[in-house]
Design a protein around this motif. Structure first.
Motif, short mmCIF file in Angstrom:
data_model
loop_
_atom_site.label_atom_id
_atom_site.label_comp_id
_atom_site.label_asym_id
_atom_site.label_seq_id
_atom_site.Cartn_x
_atom_site.Cartn_y
_atom_site.Cartn_z
N ILE A 153 0.85 -1.19 0.00
CA ILE A 153 0.00 0.00 0.00
C ILE A 153 0.88 1.23 0.00
O ILE A 153 1.68 1.44 0.92
N GLY A 154 0.76 2.06 -1.04
CA GLY A 154 1.57 3.27 -1.14
C GLY A 154 1.90 3.58 -2.60
O GLY A 154 1.57 2.79 -3.50
N GLY A 155 2.55 4.72 -2.81
CA GLY A 155 2.86 5.11 -4.18
C GLY A 155 4.20 5.80 -4.36
O GLY A 155 4.51 6.26 -5.46
N GLY A 156 5.00 5.85 -3.30
CA GLY A 156 6.31 6.48 -3.40
C GLY A 156 7.42 5.48 -3.61
O GLY A 156 7.18 4.30 -3.90
N ASN A 157 8.65 5.95 -3.44
CA ASN A 157 9.81 5.07 -3.62
C ASN A 157 9.74 3.85 -2.71
O ASN A 157 10.05 2.74 -3.12
N THR A 158 9.37 4.08 -1.45
CA THR A 158 9.33 2.97 -0.50
C THR A 158 8.39 1.88 -0.96
O THR A 158 8.72 0.69 -0.95
N ALA A 159 7.20 2.26 -1.40
CA ALA A 159 6.21 1.27 -1.83
C ALA A 159 6.69 0.49 -3.05
O ALA A 159 6.56 -0.74 -3.11
N VAL A 160 7.24 1.19 -4.01
CA VAL A 160 7.71 0.51 -5.24
C VAL A 160 8.87 -0.42 -4.92
O VAL A 160 8.94 -1.56 -5.41
N GLU A 161 9.80 0.05 -4.10
CA GLU A 161 10.94 -0.79 -3.72
C GLU A 161 10.47 -2.04 -2.97
O GLU A 161 10.99 -3.14 -3.19
N GLU A 162 9.48 -1.89 -2.09
CA GLU A 162 8.97 -3.03 -1.34
C GLU A 162 8.26 -4.01 -2.27
O GLU A 162 8.42 -5.24 -2.11
N ALA A 163 7.50 -3.50 -3.22
CA ALA A 163 6.82 -4.38 -4.17
C ALA A 163 7.83 -5.18 -4.99
O ALA A 163 7.68 -6.38 -5.18
N LEU A 164 8.87 -4.50 -5.47
CA LEU A 164 9.90 -5.19 -6.25
C LEU A 164 10.61 -6.23 -5.40
O LEU A 164 10.89 -7.35 -5.87
N TYR A 165 10.90 -5.88 -4.15
CA TYR A 165 11.57 -6.83 -3.27
C TYR A 165 10.72 -8.08 -3.05
O TYR A 165 11.21 -9.21 -3.04
N LEU A 166 9.42 -7.88 -2.87
CA LEU A 166 8.53 -9.00 -2.55
C LEU A 166 8.42 -10.01 -3.68
O LEU A 166 8.03 -11.17 -3.46
N ILE A 243 4.08 3.72 3.34
CA ILE A 243 3.83 5.14 3.09
C ILE A 243 4.91 6.01 3.74
O ILE A 243 4.71 7.20 3.96
N GLY A 244 6.04 5.38 4.02
CA GLY A 244 7.18 6.14 4.52
C GLY A 244 7.42 5.97 6.01
O GLY A 244 6.66 5.30 6.71
N HIS A 245 8.51 6.56 6.46
CA HIS A 245 8.89 6.54 7.88
C HIS A 245 9.06 7.98 8.37
O HIS A 245 9.38 8.88 7.59
N ALA A 246 8.87 8.16 9.64
CA ALA A 246 9.06 9.48 10.25
C ALA A 246 10.18 9.37 11.29
O ALA A 246 10.00 8.69 12.32
N PRO A 247 11.33 9.97 11.03
CA PRO A 247 12.43 9.91 12.00
C PRO A 247 12.07 10.68 13.26
O PRO A 247 11.40 11.71 13.21
N SER A 248 12.53 10.18 14.40
CA SER A 248 12.23 10.81 15.69
C SER A 248 13.25 11.91 15.96
O SER A 248 14.19 11.73 16.74
N THR A 249 13.05 13.04 15.29
CA THR A 249 14.03 14.14 15.38
C THR A 249 13.43 15.43 15.92
O THR A 249 14.08 16.48 15.86
N GLU A 250 12.21 15.36 16.46
CA GLU A 250 11.56 16.58 16.94
C GLU A 250 12.42 17.31 17.98
O GLU A 250 12.48 18.54 18.01
N LEU A 251 13.10 16.55 18.80
CA LEU A 251 13.92 17.10 19.88
C LEU A 251 15.08 17.94 19.36
O LEU A 251 15.58 18.82 20.06
#
Length: 328
Positions: A153-166, A243-251
């Protein structure tokens, strides 16, 4: 309120932070690890782990992190049950951080290993079926779905890379995207569209994950057409939210440089940030690999670079003392 001092202060207790602690402790730096809101990192919510070196059999993520923590403590690491809410980087070494408890932590070096969190859809069934057909990491869990029908589920680089990997494990991979075109780089799209094992479903959003967590896990997806609103069901045994990751960098916003996605920027090939004595390791600076073993590797690098920084710092301080004594 208490003040804790150390030669190496580590924020975060996943594979990166604990590996840094193990190497730092063995180097005599007596590191302090402030564990944060999720002690052990993302592996504590991962069940089967089959790709961490050194184990023939499947191991459990929480167990692996318990063993890493035990090893870090065994060699001299102090583990603190606290969450850092503020940090002073601008003043340079020693670096000062304040915990939610009110305690102050002072370190000659600072290792940031706060990790990243996968973005989730936030729809019914997603968390209940997590690890039981629903995943956010194809490279982590794809092996368990070999020979099965899977969806990404998704449409960016992460989704396409995961689909190809699978496609290494499944002959029936479906990419589901809520729009009528992908956001991924063209070269990735070309590879995706040319692959005989991948089908794309356009203009569909997941409204619900279908299945029983107690028996069998995921069986399908409830899809809503984003153009017509029509509902349909899609049968699948595995669904990967990409649909991507969010790094924990708020601090560290406004205190350290981040890239356009929010990841901490480090010197190429190293964990060094632009501030001498501050190092970033693991998923907080790695938006490419995001594996436990690579996180552990960068944690090791951070500790080794911290040791070198301290050696230079100690030499400079000793020189200053000699000069001051000579001029007295």
């Amino acid at each position: 309120m208490a003040t804790h001092t150390t030669r190496m202060l580590i924020i975060g207790s996943g594979p990166a932070g604990l590996s840094a602690a193990i190497y730092g402790a063995r180097a005599g730096m007596e590191p302090i690890v402030v564990q944060g809101l999720q002690p052990g990192g993302q592996l504590t919510i991962t069940t089967d782990v089959e790709n961490y070196p050194g184990f023939r059999d499947v191991i459990q993520g929480p167990w692996l992190m318990q063993e890493m923590q035990a090893q870090a403590e065994h060699v001299g690491t102090r583990m603190m049950w606290d969450t850092i809410v503020d940090v002073d980087i601008a003043s340079g070494s020693p670096f000062r951080a304040v915990g939610d408890s009110g305690d102050e932590y002072i370190g000659d070096t600072l290792v940031i290993a706060t990790g990243a969190q996968a973005k989730w859809l936030g729809v019914p069934g997603e968390q209940e079926l997590s690890g039981k057909g629903v995943s956010a990491c194809a490279t982590c869990d794809g092996f368990f779905y070999r020979g099965k029908k899977v969806a990404v589920i998704g449409g960016g680089n992460t989704a396409v890379e995961e689909a190809l990997y699978l496609t290494n494990h499944s002959e029936d991979v479906t990419l589901i995207h809520r729009r009528d075109e992908l956001r991924a780089e063209k070269i990735l799209q070309d590879r995706l569209f040319a692959h005989p094992r991948i089908t794309v479903i356009w203009n569909k959003a997941v409204d619900r994950f279908i299945g029983d967590p107690a028996s069998g896990g995921l069986t399908g997806l409830a899809l809503r057409d984003t153009v017509t609103g029509e509902m349909s069901e899609f049968a699948t045994e595995g669904a990967f939210v990409a649909i991507g990751h969010a790094p924990s960098t708020e601090l560290f916003k406004g205190k350290l440089e981040t890239d356009e996605s929010g990841y901490l920027v480090v010197e190429a090939g190293t964990p060094k940030t632009a501030v001498p004595g501050v190092f970033a390791c693991g998923d907080v600076m790695d938006h490419t690999y995001r594996q436990a073993v690579t996180a552990a590797g960068t944690g090791c690098m951070a500790a080794l670079d911290a040791e070198r920084f301290l050696a230079s710092l100690d030499f400079a301080r000793n020189q200053q003392k000699k000069e001051a004594a000579a001029s007295a």
